[in-house]
Structures are given as C-alpha cells and as structure tokens.
Scaffold this motif. Structure first.
Motif, PDB file in Angstrom:
ATOM      1  N   LYS A  82     -14.508  -7.255  -4.694  1.00  0.00           N
ATOM      2  CA  LYS A  82     -13.311  -6.208  -6.227  1.00  0.00           C
ATOM      3  C   LYS A  82     -12.793  -6.968  -6.970  1.00  0.00           C
ATOM      4  N   SER A  83     -12.007  -8.260  -6.263  1.00  0.00           N
ATOM      5  CA  SER A  83     -11.317  -8.536  -6.216  1.00  0.00           C
ATOM      6  C   SER A  83     -11.475 -10.303  -7.100  1.00  0.00           C
ATOM      7  N   GLY A 120      -7.336  -3.220   2.068  1.00  0.00           N
ATOM      8  CA  GLY A 120      -8.127  -2.670   1.008  1.00  0.00           C
ATOM      9  C   GLY A 120      -6.791  -1.612   0.889  1.00  0.00           C
ATOM     10  N   ALA A 121      -6.271  -0.918   1.099  1.00  0.00           N
ATOM     11  CA  ALA A 121      -5.252  -0.586   1.068  1.00  0.00           C
ATOM     12  C   ALA A 121      -4.042  -0.547   0.066  1.00  0.00           C
ATOM     13  N   ILE A 160     -14.141  -5.977  -0.087  1.00  0.00           N
ATOM     14  CA  ILE A 160     -12.744  -6.324  -0.929  1.00  0.00           C
ATOM     15  C   ILE A 160     -13.019  -7.556  -2.229  1.00  0.00           C
ATOM     16  N   ALA A 177       0.734  -1.289   0.170  1.00  0.00           N
ATOM     17  CA  ALA A 177      -0.039   0.155  -0.026  1.00  0.00           C
ATOM     18  C   ALA A 177       1.058   1.578   0.222  1.00  0.00           C
ATOM     19  N   ASP A 233      -3.684  -2.429  -8.500  1.00  0.00           N
ATOM     20  CA  ASP A 233      -4.607  -2.841  -9.497  1.00  0.00           C
ATOM     21  C   ASP A 233      -6.106  -3.504  -8.981  1.00  0.00           C
ATOM     22  N   THR A 234      -6.610  -3.646  -7.895  1.00  0.00           N
ATOM     23  CA  THR A 234      -7.438  -4.785  -8.121  1.00  0.00           C
ATOM     24  C   THR A 234      -7.757  -6.280  -7.451  1.00  0.00           C
ATOM     25  N   ASN A 263     -16.940  -3.700   5.126  1.00  0.00           N
ATOM     26  CA  ASN A 263     -15.431  -3.983   4.409  1.00  0.00           C
ATOM     27  C   ASN A 263     -14.602  -5.085   4.100  1.00  0.00           C
ATOM     28  N   GLN A 323      -4.522  -3.749  -1.782  1.00  0.00           N
ATOM     29  CA  GLN A 323      -5.679  -3.689  -2.909  1.00  0.00           C
ATOM     30  C   GLN A 323      -5.714  -1.701  -3.788  1.00  0.00           C
ATOM     31  N   GLU A 324      -5.792  -1.497  -3.336  1.00  0.00           N
ATOM     32  CA  GLU A 324      -5.554   0.232  -4.322  1.00  0.00           C
ATOM     33  C   GLU A 324      -5.386   0.298  -4.814  1.00  0.00           C
ATOM     34  N   LYS A 325      -3.630   0.214  -4.474  1.00  0.00           N
ATOM     35  CA  LYS A 325      -2.296   0.369  -5.012  1.00  0.00           C
ATOM     36  C   LYS A 325      -2.139  -0.952  -6.271  1.00  0.00           C
TER      37      LYS A 325
END
Length: 221
Positions: free
Chosen positions: A187-188, A120-121, A184, A72, A127-128, A180, A123-125
């Motif tokens: 999204k994955s 979650g942080a 995640i 992250a 790209d899912t 939460n 994952q954002e970095k």
C-alpha cells in the motif's frame, strides 16, 4: 516498459546463458539451508536470545512503538524521538523475521504480529503513509520542512524509512508466508508509485557535476 524489460532479460539469457553457465556454475542456496555448528558461528544464537530481545525492549522504552499507537489514535500524546525513529522499528522487525525463518517461535511470532498491527492501524490514519513527525506534531519541524516528499537531501528520511519497511515486509513474508506486513508495504509502495514517475513528480534541481559524478537532487518539488 515492463514488457520491454522482460524481452531484454529473455534475450540476455539466450545470448549469454551458456557463457554464464560456464563462467560461474555455482548457485546460491537459501540461508535457511545452511547450518553452522562450530563454537564460533554458533555464538550467533546470542542474536536471537539476547540482542533481539534487547532491541525490542529499547523500542518500547524509547517510545518507538508508542509513536505508531499515537498515530493510530490508540494513545494520546505527541511524537517522541527523532523523526526517522520508525525506520529502527522496521529494521528490528526484519531481524526478527529472519530469526523466525531459522527458529520458529510462536511467542516471537505473536509479538511481531502485534507490532505489525500497530503499524497497520497507524497507516490507516495517516493516509497510506506511516507515522511521520511532520504530520503528528505541529510544533516539530524535521529537516526539509513539513511538506510531504520534500527535503530528502536535508535528511527528512521519508523515502529512506519506507525502504526499510519494504525490506522488513519481504523478510517477514519469506519467513512466515503471512501478508500482514507485506500488504502494508504494498500500500505504501503504491503511494510512492502514484506520486513519482513519468507524468508525475519528476522535476528536481541537480546540484551539479563534481569530478564526473552527478550529485543528488536538491529536492522533489
């Protein structure tokens, strides 16, 4: 396809419903409705008071949580440990979630949320995707190589890991009602669905048939 599946299930209930009812009338109950108070089974409390805490501590000591923070960009450093280390974090979260379902604990709930925030942080970095050694460390070459979605037969564990994530997310949502970790996981899962399936990445090279059993595909290229 989904409509067809629903239709088949509905017809099955109509045709076989009475048979199922007569054949096996027993219905399962939620595990949260089961209480065991005898000396043998009550020892399971050790899982909550000792084993779970030990697993969290080991995840900290071995850098499993830090890998998410590094992915992250919250911490400097390289990926630590084996390339499938994140799956262990998901399994600990799953166990913690089931523990919360049986024994609500605000302190444990807060700690679990702090780990989910790291995931979650990351994952954002990423790209899912979730921290993978093949992306985080250019000097590290996990089984199957560095390409995404390649090398499952060689032990890349990429799809294996997200399977554990989905199990943890389901358990956590069941126990807490919070989305939460579920968001995640969804999204994955969307990434996996958008990658594989009809008209997408479907080709593989079967390794042959041995004793009537089809072997696992060679790769996903």
């Amino acid at each position: 396809m989904r409509l067809f599946a629903i239709l088949i299930l509905s017809l099955s209930e109509i045709v076989f419903g009475q048979v199922k009812k007569n054949d096996y009338p027993i219905k399962p109950v939620p595990f949260t409705d089961v209480k065991m108070n005898d000396d043998f089974w009550s020892a399971a409390r050790i899982n909550r008071t000792v084993t779970l805490l030990h697993n969290f501590k080991q995840s900290e000591i071995t850098g499993r949580f830090d890998n998410f923070a590094k992915a992250a960009g919250l911490k400097p450093g390289r990926f630590i440990g084996i390339h499938f280390n994140d799956s262990d974090v998901y399994k600990v979260l799953e166990g913690a979630s089931f523990t919360l379902a049986l024994h609500p604990d605000p302190q444990l709930d807060h700690y679990v949320d702090s780990i989910i925030a790291l995931i979650g942080a990351a994952q954002e970095k990423m790209d899912t995707s979730i921290p993978r050694a093949k992306l985080m460390d250019s000097a590290y070459s996990p089984p199957g190589g560095k390409d995404r979605w390649v090398g499952e037969k060689d032990g890349s564990h990429e799809l294996y890991n997200v399977g554990h994530l989905y199990e943890a997310a389901a358990a956590h949502y069941f126990a807490t009602g919070k989305r939460n970790l579920l968001d995640i996981a969804l999204k994955s899962a969307d990434l996996v669905c958008n990658t594989f399936g009809p008209g997408k990445r479907t080709k593989c090279r079967p390794s042959g048939d041995r004793n009537g059993i089809v072997q696992a595909p060679q790769d996903y290229r």
